[in-house]
Write a protein that holds these residues in place. Structure first.
Motif, mmCIF file in Angstrom:
data_model
loop_
_atom_site.group_PDB
_atom_site.id
_atom_site.type_symbol
_atom_site.label_atom_id
_atom_site.label_comp_id
_atom_site.label_asym_id
_atom_site.label_seq_id
_atom_site.Cartn_x
_atom_site.Cartn_y
_atom_site.Cartn_z
ATOM 1 N N VAL A 104 -1.413 -9.859 4.850
ATOM 2 C CA VAL A 104 -0.281 -9.088 4.331
ATOM 3 C C VAL A 104 0.896 -10.009 4.029
ATOM 4 C CG1 VAL A 104 -0.965 -7.014 5.584
ATOM 5 C CG2 VAL A 104 0.678 -8.585 6.614
ATOM 6 N N ALA A 105 1.726 -9.572 3.100
ATOM 7 C CA ALA A 105 2.931 -10.315 2.751
ATOM 8 C C ALA A 105 4.004 -9.345 2.304
ATOM 9 C CB ALA A 105 2.644 -11.330 1.660
ATOM 10 N N THR A 106 5.249 -9.681 2.631
ATOM 11 C CA THR A 106 6.359 -8.798 2.292
ATOM 12 C C THR A 106 7.207 -9.331 1.145
ATOM 13 O OG1 THR A 106 7.806 -9.841 3.916
ATOM 14 C CG2 THR A 106 6.467 -7.997 4.686
ATOM 15 N N THR A 107 6.887 -10.505 0.658
ATOM 16 C CA THR A 107 7.676 -11.145 -0.401
ATOM 17 C C THR A 107 6.949 -11.017 -1.721
ATOM 18 O OG1 THR A 107 8.480 -12.729 1.228
ATOM 19 C CG2 THR A 107 8.777 -13.299 -1.100
ATOM 20 N N ARG A 108 7.658 -10.565 -2.741
ATOM 21 C CA ARG A 108 6.998 -10.292 -4.021
ATOM 22 C C ARG A 108 6.458 -11.554 -4.675
ATOM 23 N NH1 ARG A 108 11.891 -9.024 -8.298
ATOM 24 N NH2 ARG A 108 13.329 -10.639 -7.595
ATOM 25 N N TYR A 109 7.066 -12.702 -4.380
ATOM 26 C CA TYR A 109 6.642 -13.938 -5.031
ATOM 27 C C TYR A 109 5.277 -14.416 -4.538
ATOM 28 C CZ TYR A 109 11.536 -13.752 -6.235
ATOM 29 O OH TYR A 109 12.769 -13.336 -6.692
ATOM 30 N N LEU A 110 4.789 -13.815 -3.474
ATOM 31 C CA LEU A 110 3.476 -14.186 -2.942
ATOM 32 C C LEU A 110 2.347 -13.383 -3.572
ATOM 33 C CD1 LEU A 110 4.348 -14.608 0.847
ATOM 34 C CD2 LEU A 110 4.073 -16.386 -0.895
ATOM 35 N N TYR A 111 2.692 -12.488 -4.477
ATOM 36 C CA TYR A 111 1.680 -11.663 -5.138
ATOM 37 C C TYR A 111 1.381 -12.222 -6.530
ATOM 38 C CZ TYR A 111 1.969 -8.381 -1.336
ATOM 39 O OH TYR A 111 1.891 -7.804 -0.091
ATOM 40 N N ASN A 112 0.105 -12.175 -6.876
ATOM 41 C CA ASN A 112 -0.353 -12.813 -8.103
ATOM 42 C C ASN A 112 -0.539 -11.849 -9.271
ATOM 43 O OD1 ASN A 112 -2.004 -14.147 -5.550
ATOM 44 N ND2 ASN A 112 -1.092 -15.669 -6.912
ATOM 45 N N TYR A 113 -0.819 -10.591 -8.957
ATOM 46 C CA TYR A 113 -1.108 -9.619 -10.004
ATOM 47 C C TYR A 113 -0.300 -8.348 -9.760
ATOM 48 C CZ TYR A 113 -5.091 -12.745 -10.480
ATOM 49 O OH TYR A 113 -5.879 -13.854 -10.629
ATOM 50 N N TRP A 114 0.103 -7.728 -10.863
ATOM 51 C CA TRP A 114 0.945 -6.536 -10.803
ATOM 52 C C TRP A 114 0.448 -5.463 -11.754
ATOM 53 C CZ3 TRP A 114 5.100 -6.105 -7.478
ATOM 54 C CH2 TRP A 114 5.472 -7.269 -6.808
ATOM 55 N N GLY A 115 0.632 -4.212 -11.332
ATOM 56 C CA GLY A 115 0.389 -3.109 -12.227
ATOM 57 C C GLY A 115 1.609 -2.814 -13.073
ATOM 58 N N GLN A 116 1.483 -1.797 -13.924
ATOM 59 C CA GLN A 116 2.573 -1.450 -14.834
ATOM 60 C C GLN A 116 3.612 -0.549 -14.183
ATOM 61 O OE1 GLN A 116 3.015 -2.712 -18.048
ATOM 62 N NE2 GLN A 116 1.491 -4.080 -17.168
ATOM 63 N N GLY A 117 3.284 0.040 -13.067
ATOM 64 C CA GLY A 117 4.234 0.873 -12.353
ATOM 65 C C GLY A 117 4.065 2.353 -12.641
ATOM 66 N N THR A 118 4.492 3.161 -11.686
ATOM 67 C CA THR A 118 4.490 4.611 -11.843
ATOM 68 C C THR A 118 5.816 5.151 -11.315
ATOM 69 O OG1 THR A 118 3.246 6.650 -11.383
ATOM 70 C CG2 THR A 118 3.335 5.032 -9.611
ATOM 71 N N GLN A 119 6.403 6.072 -12.065
ATOM 72 C CA GLN A 119 7.730 6.587 -11.725
ATOM 73 C C GLN A 119 7.627 7.647 -10.636
ATOM 74 O OE1 GLN A 119 10.967 5.805 -13.064
ATOM 75 N NE2 GLN A 119 11.622 7.082 -11.342
ATOM 76 N N VAL A 120 8.456 7.511 -9.633
ATOM 77 C CA VAL A 120 8.627 8.530 -8.598
ATOM 78 C C VAL A 120 10.082 8.977 -8.625
ATOM 79 C CG1 VAL A 120 8.641 8.990 -6.119
ATOM 80 C CG2 VAL A 120 6.778 7.666 -7.134
ATOM 81 N N THR A 121 10.291 10.273 -8.777
ATOM 82 C CA THR A 121 11.635 10.822 -8.805
ATOM 83 C C THR A 121 11.729 11.915 -7.750
ATOM 84 O OG1 THR A 121 11.831 10.381 -11.168
ATOM 85 C CG2 THR A 121 13.404 11.928 -10.203
ATOM 86 N N VAL A 122 12.705 11.775 -6.863
ATOM 87 C CA VAL A 122 12.911 12.741 -5.795
ATOM 88 C C VAL A 122 14.241 13.438 -6.032
ATOM 89 C CG1 VAL A 122 13.006 13.117 -3.315
ATOM 90 C CG2 VAL A 122 11.625 11.237 -4.232
#
Length: 124
Positions: A104-122
């Motif tokens: 596990v890692a909490t820092t975004r720079y340690l991740y190699n691949y990303w999705g496009q994202g999904t919007q959550v609105t509360v």
């Protein structure tokens, strides 16, 4: 290469729940630790949660501890984020990420691949 596709976002009232899914394709999913991050307008992309390759270790950001739960199904190449007791401040685009490490890692720079994202609105 690993391709990540998020789903499950939407509009929900405060106190409600949503479950996000992230399906991975490409290289062997089970070799990767996975994470969820979120980004609100005008703000940094913040850590939400992470899970090890085996699912045996997890980590959470302070603001979501006790409300969100991360899990994964390696047979389905999918990681989930169950979000309960949602608050308006949880509103953001949620991104799934994969890192070329089982830990596990909490820092975004340690991740190699990303999705496009999904919007959550509360809504309040």
């Amino acid at each position: 290469q690993v391709q990540l596709v998020e789903s499950g976002g939407g509009l929900v009232q405060a106190g409600g729940s949503l479950r996000l899914s992230c399906e991975a394709s490409g290289r062997t999913f089970s070799n990767y630790a996975m994470g969820w991050f979120r980004q609100a307008p005008g703000k940094e992309r913040d850590f939400v949660s992470s899970i090890s390759w085996s699912g045996g270790n997890t980590a959470y950001g302070d603001s979501v501890k006790g409300r969100f739960t991360i899990s994964r199904d390696n047979a389905k190449n999918t990681v989930y984020l169950q979000m309960n007791s949602l608050k308006p401040e949880d509103t953001a685009v949620y991104y799934c990420a994969a890192r070329q490490s089982p830990v596990v890692a909490t820092t975004r720079y340690l991740y190699n691949y990303w999705g496009q994202g999904t919007q959550v609105t509360v809504s309040s």
